[in-house]
Design an enzyme around this catalytic site. Structure first.
Site, PDB file in Angstrom:
ATOM      1  N   GLN A 257     -26.967 -63.680  53.653  1.00 40.99           N
ATOM      2  CA  GLN A 257     -26.999 -63.552  52.184  1.00 40.99           C
ATOM      3  C   GLN A 257     -28.159 -64.363  51.622  1.00 40.99           C
ATOM      4  O   GLN A 257     -28.352 -65.513  52.011  1.00 40.99           O
ATOM      5  CB  GLN A 257     -25.682 -64.045  51.581  1.00 40.99           C
ATOM      6  CG  GLN A 257     -24.439 -63.290  52.062  1.00 40.99           C
ATOM      7  CD  GLN A 257     -24.265 -61.944  51.385  1.00 40.99           C
ATOM      8  OE1 GLN A 257     -25.035 -61.549  50.514  1.00 40.99           O
ATOM      9  NE2 GLN A 257     -23.249 -61.205  51.817  1.00 40.99           N
TER      10      GLN A 257
ATOM     11  N   TYR B 128     -18.008 -55.652  59.189  1.00 41.60           N
ATOM     12  CA  TYR B 128     -19.406 -55.783  58.741  1.00 41.60           C
ATOM     13  C   TYR B 128     -19.691 -57.278  58.600  1.00 41.60           C
ATOM     14  O   TYR B 128     -20.120 -57.753  57.563  1.00 41.60           O
ATOM     15  CB  TYR B 128     -19.649 -55.056  57.406  1.00 41.60           C
ATOM     16  CG  TYR B 128     -19.196 -53.619  57.394  1.00 41.60           C
ATOM     17  CD1 TYR B 128     -20.093 -52.588  57.672  1.00 41.60           C
ATOM     18  CD2 TYR B 128     -17.869 -53.285  57.113  1.00 41.60           C
ATOM     19  CE1 TYR B 128     -19.681 -51.269  57.666  1.00 41.60           C
ATOM     20  CE2 TYR B 128     -17.449 -51.967  57.104  1.00 41.60           C
ATOM     21  CZ  TYR B 128     -18.350 -50.960  57.372  1.00 41.60           C
ATOM     22  OH  TYR B 128     -17.938 -49.658  57.359  1.00 41.60           O
TER      23      TYR B 128
ATOM     24  N   GLU C 219     -19.414 -55.985  63.930  1.00 41.00           N
ATOM     25  CA  GLU C 219     -20.754 -55.864  63.348  1.00 41.00           C
ATOM     26  C   GLU C 219     -21.604 -55.074  64.329  1.00 41.00           C
ATOM     27  O   GLU C 219     -21.440 -55.212  65.538  1.00 41.00           O
ATOM     28  CB  GLU C 219     -21.300 -57.293  63.147  1.00 41.00           C
ATOM     29  CG  GLU C 219     -22.793 -57.458  63.073  1.00 41.00           C
ATOM     30  CD  GLU C 219     -23.425 -56.844  61.845  1.00 41.00           C
ATOM     31  OE1 GLU C 219     -22.892 -57.041  60.733  1.00 41.00           O
ATOM     32  OE2 GLU C 219     -24.444 -56.150  62.005  1.00 41.00           O
TER      33      GLU C 219
ATOM     34  N   ASP D 296     -17.362 -55.757  54.065  1.00 38.70           N
ATOM     35  CA  ASP D 296     -18.591 -56.102  53.334  1.00 38.70           C
ATOM     36  C   ASP D 296     -19.696 -55.141  53.787  1.00 38.70           C
ATOM     37  O   ASP D 296     -20.663 -55.546  54.422  1.00 38.70           O
ATOM     38  CB  ASP D 296     -18.953 -57.565  53.660  1.00 38.70           C
ATOM     39  CG  ASP D 296     -20.131 -58.074  52.847  1.00 38.70           C
ATOM     40  OD1 ASP D 296     -20.612 -57.354  51.958  1.00 38.70           O
ATOM     41  OD2 ASP D 296     -20.572 -59.213  53.107  1.00 38.70           O
TER      42      ASP D 296
ATOM     43  N   CYS E  12     -21.878 -54.197  47.474  1.00 33.42           N
ATOM     44  CA  CYS E  12     -23.166 -54.386  46.799  1.00 33.42           C
ATOM     45  C   CYS E  12     -23.576 -53.110  46.078  1.00 33.42           C
ATOM     46  O   CYS E  12     -24.708 -53.000  45.610  1.00 33.42           O
ATOM     47  CB  CYS E  12     -24.234 -54.831  47.802  1.00 33.42           C
ATOM     48  SG  CYS E  12     -24.442 -53.679  49.175  1.00 33.42           S
TER      49      CYS E  12
HETATM   50  N1  SAH Z   1     -20.494 -60.166  55.805  1.00 35.16           N
HETATM   51  C1  SAH Z   1     -21.836 -60.566  56.169  1.00 35.16           C
HETATM   52  C2  SAH Z   1     -22.803 -59.386  56.314  1.00 35.16           C
HETATM   53  C3  SAH Z   1     -22.816 -58.371  55.212  1.00 35.16           C
HETATM   54  S1  SAH Z   1     -24.186 -57.273  55.196  1.00 35.16           S
HETATM   55  C4  SAH Z   1     -22.362 -61.591  55.205  1.00 35.16           C
HETATM   56  O1  SAH Z   1     -21.786 -61.833  54.149  1.00 35.16           O
HETATM   57  O2  SAH Z   1     -23.394 -62.209  55.515  1.00 35.16           O
HETATM   58  C5  SAH Z   1     -23.602 -55.878  56.000  1.00 35.16           C
HETATM   59  C6  SAH Z   1     -23.648 -55.960  57.508  1.00 35.16           C
HETATM   60  O3  SAH Z   1     -23.118 -54.731  57.989  1.00 35.16           O
HETATM   61  C7  SAH Z   1     -25.027 -56.116  58.130  1.00 35.16           C
HETATM   62  O4  SAH Z   1     -25.015 -57.222  58.984  1.00 35.16           O
HETATM   63  C8  SAH Z   1     -25.237 -54.798  58.920  1.00 35.16           C
HETATM   64  O5  SAH Z   1     -25.920 -55.007  60.134  1.00 35.16           O
HETATM   65  C9  SAH Z   1     -23.812 -54.365  59.172  1.00 35.16           C
HETATM   66  N2  SAH Z   1     -23.552 -52.918  59.343  1.00 35.16           N
HETATM   67  C10 SAH Z   1     -24.109 -51.877  58.711  1.00 35.16           C
HETATM   68  N3  SAH Z   1     -23.518 -50.720  59.052  1.00 35.16           N
HETATM   69  C11 SAH Z   1     -22.533 -51.042  59.944  1.00 35.16           C
HETATM   70  C12 SAH Z   1     -21.555 -50.284  60.658  1.00 35.16           C
HETATM   71  N4  SAH Z   1     -21.469 -48.970  60.527  1.00 35.16           N
HETATM   72  N5  SAH Z   1     -20.711 -50.957  61.461  1.00 35.16           N
HETATM   73  C13 SAH Z   1     -20.771 -52.303  61.596  1.00 35.16           C
HETATM   74  N6  SAH Z   1     -21.672 -53.058  60.941  1.00 35.16           N
HETATM   75  C14 SAH Z   1     -22.544 -52.448  60.124  1.00 35.16           C
END
Ligand code: SAH
Length: 459
Positions: A290, A319, A340, A388, A415
């Site tokens: 973030q 995620y 993830e 997320d 988001c």
């Molecule tokens: N919760 C974390 C990351 C959020 S961003 C934080 O707050 O820092 C969203 C994340 O989802 C990213 O790291 C991206 O790599 C991952 N992502 C995107 N599509 C995805 C999917 N289909 N399955 C698993 N992860 C995914």
């Protein structure tokens, strides 16, 4: 017979319009016979004379010729570079109004997309000092008049606008970009040329730990060659003592994606560390983290409060990135599962669990929709699911598997209000009641809207 509907506006025409809304890139939206025109530097409520610049099937772009009525919420010392590049496309709107705008964006999508007008959206949690908050910068490098330049692209283009003050970035990051730019000039590094796919330096990326002040510099190059890099690295470290990691990322492909797959550590560690709620995190160049650290703490705190966790709870962090949400709450619950798809993020997440001596968490690499299905088939019993996802929201298979697992609560960090509303409608149909929505301003001075929503399972 096929009838083609003609666009109600044509290029170079002038119209007097009232701005009704803002896009997520910060364009003012006006309508002519229902057809939208996106206008830079125009705010809701303003009446402007616009010149149509570009006409497409779905919408047009226009510019302001003159303001007939300005918004009372306009901050009058606007910097057109920040608007044109999209760095801070809303900085000309007073901050309290930005916060109200974000709240109403969420309300609107719940009414329009989810057909849930009854949803009440809480006032946006803002920042006290809504400037210089970004802990990361991704700066394109191009050659202008024979000189290596750093700045930002004009919106919807790849024309570089040179910049030194990026307004919303950590000031030390702004300074680092200028310092690295000077060193690159001194060593006669060639800037990337996109049209011809020649030259070398494509981007300079800087990350700085909000609490630790550790700095990472990533030089994204087209070729593996970086002539005299040892000397360059020495100069960077001598000029920027906070630097603990310098990485060369090699990216030969012609694409808008910023990072390539291959990476070389030129100096220090392959990651920097920072903290959230006092827990330490390893962040490597490829991992998502973030960008607004102090607001991230407010965001997570809101999400965790919504969950009302108990020591018996089994939690999923979907995620999960480098594991920050799961690790922030692990001590309050029995077990956490993180998923993830980015391998580097999971590598960081595992290191982070170890570094914080947290043992009741495990991480899986893979697409959330597949891993969730696997967990469901393994009949893992889950009490609370945190999600997320990126802008496109939840995959229908993910929702299906989640609903099958019957968690008592689902906390949705979003988001993108449009996909949140779409998913909320599906969740409501599948027995999850939307309790409350809390927008948190993660990106002041831009039109991006982040929010936390609590869903509970109907009995
Ligand atoms: N919760 C974390 C990351 C959020 S961003 C934080 O707050 O820092 C969203 C994340 O989802 C990213 O790291 C991206 O790599 C991952 N992502 C995107 N599509 C995805 C999917 N289909 N399955 C698993 N992860 C995914």
């Amino acid at each position: 017979m096929k009838t083609t509907k003609l666009c109600p506006v044509q290029k170079n025409e002038k119209y007097v319009v009232t701005i009704e809304d803002l896009t997520y890139e910060g364009f003012g939206v006006a309508k002519v016979e229902g057809y939208p025109i996106f206008i830079e530097n125009a705010l809701p409520g303003e009446e402007v004379e616009t010149l149509v610049l570009k006409v497409g099937k779905q919408f047009a772009f226009g510019k302001v010729l003159q303001f007939l009525e300005k918004s009372e919420h306009r901050v009058d010392d606007e910097n057109m570079q920040w608007i044109r590049t999209g760095i801070a496309p809303l900085h000309h709107l007073a901050y309290p109004e930005q916060l109200k705008f974000k709240q109403s964006q969420v309300e609107n999508v719940f009414t329009r997309i989810a057909k849930m007008p009854e949803v009440s959206v809480l006032p946006t949690i803002g920042m006290e000092e809504p400037r210089a908050y970004r802990n990361k910068a991704q700066i394109p490098v191009r050659s202008l008049e024979g000189k290596l330049e750093t700045g930002f692209f004009r919106k919807n283009s790849h024309d570089l606008v040179p910049l030194e003050d990026y307004y919303i970035q950590d000031k030390e990051i702004d300074r680092a970009i200028t310092v690295v730019r000077e060193i690159m000039r001194k060593f006669q590094v060639k800037a990337y040329n996109e049209q011809e796919n020649t030259g070398n330096l494509r981007h300079i990326i800087v990350r700085r730990g909000h609490y630790t002040h550790q700095m990472m510099i990533v030089l994204v190059t087209r070729t593996p060659k970086l002539f005299q890099y040892e000397k360059m690295v020495k100069e960077i470290v001598a000029s920027l003592p906070e630097v603990t990691s310098i990485i060369q990322n090699i990216h030969p492909e012609r694409t808008n994606v910023i990072l390539g797959k291959e990476e070389k550590v030129l100096y220090g560690e392959p990651y920097i560390t920072d903290t959230l709620f006092g827990k330490v995190y390893h962040i490597s160049a490829q991992s998502f983290y973030q960008v607004n650290t102090s607001q991230t703490e407010k965001l997570y705190q809101t999400a965790i409060e919504f969950a009302k966790l108990t020591p018996e709870d089994v939690v999923i962090d979907a995620y999960c990135g480098i594991g920050t949400i799961g690790l922030s709450l692990a001590e309050k619950v029995k077990q956490v599962y993180g998923v993830e798809m980015a391998k580097s993020a999971i590598r960081d997440a595992k290191l982070n669990a170890m570094a914080n001596e947290i043992e009741n968490i495990s991480f899986e690499t893979g697409k959330a929709e597949y891993v969730m299905k696997k967990w469901q088939e393994e009949a893992i019993s889950v009490d609370v699911v945190f999600v997320d996802p990126p802008r496109k929201g939840l995959d229908p298979h993910f929702i299906e598997a989640t609903v099958e697992m019957k968690p008592k609560k689902l906390i949705y960090i979003s988001c993108n209000p449009a996909t949140l509303a779409r998913d909320a409608k599906i969740l409501a149909e599948k027995g999850y009641k939307l309790e409350k929505v809390q927008p948190v301003d993660m990106f002041p001075q831009t039109a991006h809207v982040e929010s936390v929503t609590l869903f509970t399972r109907k009995k």
